[in-house]
Structure formats: C-alpha cells, structure tokens
Design an enzyme around this catalytic site. Structure first.
Site, PDB file in Angstrom:
ATOM      1  CE1 TYR A  32       1.370  -0.682  -4.946  1.00 10.75           C
ATOM      2  CE2 TYR A  32       0.057  -1.039  -2.974  1.00 10.75           C
ATOM      3  CZ  TYR A  32       0.146  -0.729  -4.316  1.00 10.75           C
ATOM      4  OH  TYR A  32      -0.993  -0.455  -5.037  1.00 10.75           O
ATOM      5  CG  LEU A  33       7.433   2.849   0.444  1.00 14.79           C
ATOM      6  CD1 LEU A  33       8.434   3.998   0.452  1.00 14.79           C
ATOM      7  CD2 LEU A  33       7.879   1.744   1.389  1.00 14.79           C
ATOM      8  CG  HIS A  37       6.231   1.337   4.495  1.00 17.89           C
ATOM      9  ND1 HIS A  37       5.166   0.945   3.736  1.00 17.89           N
ATOM     10  CD2 HIS A  37       6.869   0.204   4.872  1.00 17.89           C
ATOM     11  CE1 HIS A  37       5.153  -0.369   3.633  1.00 17.89           C
ATOM     12  NE2 HIS A  37       6.171  -0.857   4.324  1.00 17.89           N
ATOM     13  NE  ARG A 187       1.404 -10.576   2.107  1.00 15.59           N
ATOM     14  CZ  ARG A 187       2.603 -10.685   2.694  1.00 15.59           C
ATOM     15  NH1 ARG A 187       2.801 -10.124   3.885  1.00 15.59           N
ATOM     16  NH2 ARG A 187       3.588 -11.332   2.121  1.00 15.59           N
TER      17      ARG A 187
END
Ligand code: PAF
Length: 287
Positions: A32-33, A37, A187
């Site tokens: 879930y880059l 990232h 998140r």
C-alpha cells in the site's frame, strides 16, 4: 519491473545479478505504497544497481486484536509506484511461502523492544525482527532502507544487524509528510475526513517540543508535558505515549544530554498513529 512470489525465484534473480557484479538494495514494506515508500525506493535506486521491494503484510507482527486482516493491500498500485521509482522487483509472497508448516524459529530482542511501541504491542518486534532477518537472508542485500517514522523499528533493526553480524548497511531515511504536516502512513486511509483534520494535532504538538528544545530546554519531563498538553487540546486524540528516549538504546532519559528521540503514539478515533523527531535532525536543520 517484475513481480516475484516465491523465495526460490527471488534467490535465482539475485544470484544472477551477483554474477553480473551488480549491487543490490532492499526496501522492506508491507505494501500500500505511498510517498514515504517511494522516497526509500528512489534512494535505493540511486545507491544500488538493482532494487528489490518486498511487499508482504507480515502476520507475525500483528497481535490477534490488531488490523492484519483489514490492513490495506493493492499490488497493482504498488507495482506502479515501484516501477516509477526505479525498483526492479517486487517480492510479494503468500504468508505460507514465508511461514511454512511447522514454522517455530523467531528472532527476538530484549531492552530496546520493551519501551515505546513495545509496551502496547509486546509481540510486534519479534515479528518484525523475524521477517526482516528472513528477508535479509533471502536477498542478502548490500543496503536496506527503512523510514525514520518507525524510529524504534529502525533502532531495533540496526541493533540486531550488529548483534547477529548480518552483512548489510541499514539506512534510515527522513519522514515524508503530507503538505499540511501529517506523516505519511498506510494507516492514514483509516481516518475519516474529520479525523484526518484532528490528526494534525500530532505534528503540531511535536513542533511545540522542537521549539522548546531549540530554545535550550533540556528537561525531558517539561518537554513531554508540553507536547502532551497540546495533544490533549484535541478531543478525539487519545495518547498512547509521549516519550523522550536515548536514540540508540530507546531507554527514557531525564535530560537531553545526548542524541535523543522524541516519539509519540496517539489514537485518533480507533486509528493509532506514530510520529517523532530525532534531536540530531532538528539541530542539523537549525544550523
Ligand atoms: O515497516 C514496515 O512496513 C514493516 O514493519 C516491515 C519492516 C516491512 C516488516 O514487515
């Protein structure tokens, strides 16, 4: 850019690169880059001939009451981010590829893992240490890249690499923030529109701490109190911890008389967010 799902295939690929004399960077992620990232992947691309990005939501670092099942996943989007930032391979194994039947060997640590996030997530770091050791063994990278947002994780990884003589350079990279200051996190997608706004209290409160330190305050109790007071002005925010610790050992300190980490974990509604700053980084920026 290639998606690899098995350990055997990834090992073959890395051996091929090694035969060609190429250096290898590893960016471990749970997918879930986001921009954070992307910055790690791009840095690895700049510093190595080839980059492997692992994309694996690691079950052993989640407690039964945590968000393993609901953790966001989107491999197509991730492939795009990896390709766009110079990554060569995404390693995206199924849990039973990493944890075969009868799996019972773990990498564990005392001390560093017992403070901060370790208090409310007592089994978390055992899972992190185990999966990162496995990734280091599988890829045997020259360099591995981790974000400073997970500052305790970074300290823990640096420690076990030293303790267990693992031949990899661990590189900590700056926190990437949204335009309004909120640290990027997978998140953040759990937050409602209102909670997203309330979450800004976290970087704002840390800013209060930074200003105190930059003005010469060294009493950690006073700094922690000022940060906590600021967070408590936001009704939906519930503090898990606000702490100042030695940057290497993660043990609480009374005075800022050595490199320190100021770290917070705060629930915004049901979502637990972490953020921090290293005193060395704010000194550098002030200079
Ligand atoms: O920081 C993360 O995303 C994870 O803890 C890591 C290092 C990829 C291990 O699963």
């Amino acid at each position: 850019m290639k998606i690899i799902r098995t350990i055997d295939e990834l090992r073959k690929q890395v051996k091929q690169w090694r035969r060609e004399g190429l250096s290898v960077g590893l960016v471990p992620t749970m997918g879930y880059l986001h921009e954070g990232h992307a910055s790690l992947i791009y840095r690895s691309y700049k510093e190595n001939d080839r980059t492997v990005v692992s994309d694996f939501v690691n079950p052993t670092q989640f407690a039964p009451n945590e968000d393993f099942e609901s953790y966001p996943r989107d491999i197509e989007h991730d492939a795009q981010v990896v390709g766009d930032n110079g990554g060569d391979v995404i390693f995206n194994p199924e849990p039973d590829e990493m944890y075969t039947d009868g799996f019972c060997s773990f990498v564990d640590m005392t001390g560093l893992t017992e403070e901060l996030c370790g208090l409310s997530r007592p089994t978390h770091f055992r899972g992190v240490c185990t999966v990162v050791t496995k990734l280091f063994n599988i890829v045997q990278p020259d360099r591995a890249y981790f974000g400073k947002k997970d500052a305790q994780q970074l300290a823990v990884i640096k420690r076990f690499v030293k303790d267990l003589n693992i031949d990899v350079e661990v590189i900590g990279c700056p926190i990437v923030r949204e335009a309004d200051g909120l640290a990027r996190s997978s998140r953040n997608t759990y937050l409602s529109k209102e909670e997203r706004q309330s979450a800004l209290i976290i970087p704002e409160a840390l800013e209060t701490g930074k200003i105190l330190i930059q003005s010469g305050e060294t009493d950690t109790h006073k700094i922690v109190r000022a940060i906590a007071d600021r967070i408590e002005t936001e009704p939906v925010a519930k503090i898990d911890y606000v702490k100042i610790v030695d940057a290497e050992t993660m043990q609480q300190i009374e005075k800022i008389d050595r490199p320190a980490l100021c770290a917070v974990a705060v629930y915004i509604g049901k979502t637990r967010l972490i953020d921090n700053f290293f005193t060395e980084d704010i000194k550098e920026n002030a200079e």
